[in-house]
Design an enzyme around this catalytic site. Structure first.
Site, PDB file in Angstrom:
ATOM      1  N   SER A 160      26.735  43.251   1.408  1.00 14.42           N
ATOM      2  CA  SER A 160      27.528  42.807   0.304  1.00 14.42           C
ATOM      3  C   SER A 160      27.838  44.442  -0.706  1.00 14.42           C
ATOM      4  O   SER A 160      26.893  44.903  -0.903  1.00 14.42           O
ATOM      5  CB  SER A 160      26.872  41.797  -0.574  1.00 14.42           C
ATOM      6  OG  SER A 160      27.492  41.677  -1.730  1.00 14.42           O
ATOM      7  N   TYR A 186      18.728  39.945  -4.771  1.00 11.79           N
ATOM      8  CA  TYR A 186      19.999  39.798  -3.765  1.00 11.79           C
ATOM      9  C   TYR A 186      20.425  41.222  -3.509  1.00 11.79           C
ATOM     10  O   TYR A 186      20.568  41.601  -2.254  1.00 11.79           O
ATOM     11  CB  TYR A 186      21.040  39.115  -4.517  1.00 11.79           C
ATOM     12  CG  TYR A 186      22.353  38.994  -3.748  1.00 11.79           C
ATOM     13  CD1 TYR A 186      22.424  38.320  -2.650  1.00 11.79           C
ATOM     14  CD2 TYR A 186      23.517  39.795  -3.931  1.00 11.79           C
ATOM     15  CE1 TYR A 186      23.484  38.330  -1.598  1.00 11.79           C
ATOM     16  CE2 TYR A 186      24.456  39.566  -3.314  1.00 11.79           C
ATOM     17  CZ  TYR A 186      24.714  38.869  -2.120  1.00 11.79           C
ATOM     18  OH  TYR A 186      25.886  38.717  -1.194  1.00 11.79           O
TER      19      TYR A 186
END
Length: 327
Positions: A160, A186
């Site tokens: 990501s 994350y």
């Protein structure tokens, strides 16, 4: 054959609007075997669909067999089997079952993931995003290495752009000594995906195994952010003058699921990537490497393509999982 791992665009001819179907057009995958984790929802489901329709046999690991059967019932050439990325025993069972039934694996797309949940831990005490997004895929890939080598495989780690929010904390990866920050966790897991692809490609290319990491784009129509409210869905979306989200991808719209699956599929099948590997890709091309001072959201951060960090991550992952990554 070139062994180029340069982190720079190759001008693929595609762009942020390209769909997975457009990428795979005219590519015949008859006789190929693929595994797509997370392949029964969101961009993983679209990835499964286009690979299967191109002729590949696609194996999809699922946590809940009933849910997997429901999602995949209308797609040909698909097999499902139970696996939970936070359960190392289930990963081993899945891999053993696969190797009993298939001696060769041509494509492995590690697409499953979670984003910014409250603090949760697996049974080993490991933070859930690190456990699911990286450690589970690390163990799965390690177990499948014999079949990957026989298949001259491509391995795709779905990362990501959120990796830009933080590097891997090698001293406290599981938030034992510091306060939990869901976005830092994350980012750490997504940086780990990029470093893992770099490490795997370096070790695997002499055996024909090439690896890539991918930013799929900002895709609101998935359940990745199921733990988030609309107000905090992100990471860090840009709002227009009316308070509505716009893309931070040079002001293009958010991507559709079909567009979001395109870069993963491109990395898995494109002839243009022959002889390439170990690179981070976005918008269906190899991304640029960012300078330390660049505010540009596009590209890959220096800490995520550092070969020393990649080897350090492998050592940490071996220690945490008890799985040696020997190729």
């Amino acid at each position: 054959m070139s062994e180029n791992t340069a982190q720079m665009p190759i001008h693929s001819g595609f762009d942020s609007k390209t769909t997975a179907e457009e990428v795979i057009k005219d590519i015949d995958l008859q006789g190929k075997v693929a595994i797509v984790t997370g392949g029964y929802s969101g961009i993983g489901l679209e990835t499964t669909r286009v690979l299967a329709h191109a002729g590949a046999t696609v194996i999809v690991p699922v946590r809940t067999l009933e849910k997997g059967r429901g999602a995949l019932k209308d797609i040909p050439n698909v097999e499902i089997a139970a696996m939970d990325l936070m359960d190392p025993d289930s990963i081993d069972r899945f891999a053993e079952q696969f190797l009993e039934n298939h001696d060769t694996l041509h494509i492995l797309i590690n697409s499953a993931g979670i984003m910014a949940p409250p603090l949760r831990r697996d049974n080993r005490g490991y933070e859930s995003q690190l456990s699911t997004n990286h450690l589970g895929h690390f163990q799965l890939t390690a177990r499948l290495l014999p079949a990957l080598k026989r298949g001259n495989a491509r391995v795709v780690a779905v990362s990501s752009r959120g990796h830009r929010l933080g590097a891997v904390d090698f001293n406290d990866p599981n938030f034992e000594d510091k306060e939990y920050d869901k976005w830092k966790a994350y980012a750490q897991s997504k940086t780990a995906n990029i470093l893992f692809a770099l490490m795997l490609d370096k070790r695997g290319k002499e055996y024909g195994v090439r690896a890539f990491s991918v930013h799929p784009g900002l895709i609101p129509d998935t359940n990745l952010g199921r733990d988030l409210t609309k107000e905090v869905f992100g990471p860090k979306p840009v709002l227009d003058e009316h308070g509505q989200p716009v893309s931070n991808e040079q002001h293009n719209e958010f991507k559709t699921i079909e567009q979001g699956a395109a870069t993963s599929v491109w990395c898995a099948v494109s002839p243009a990537l022959q002889g390439l590997g170990g690179v981070y890709c976005e918008d269906v091309d190899i991304a640029k490497a960012k300078s330390a001072s660049s505010p540009d959201p596009e590209g890959v951060e220096a800490w995520a393509i550092n070969p020393e960090f990649a080897e350090q991550l492998c050592e940490l992952s071996e220690s945490l999982t008890g799985v040696k990554f020997t190729i």
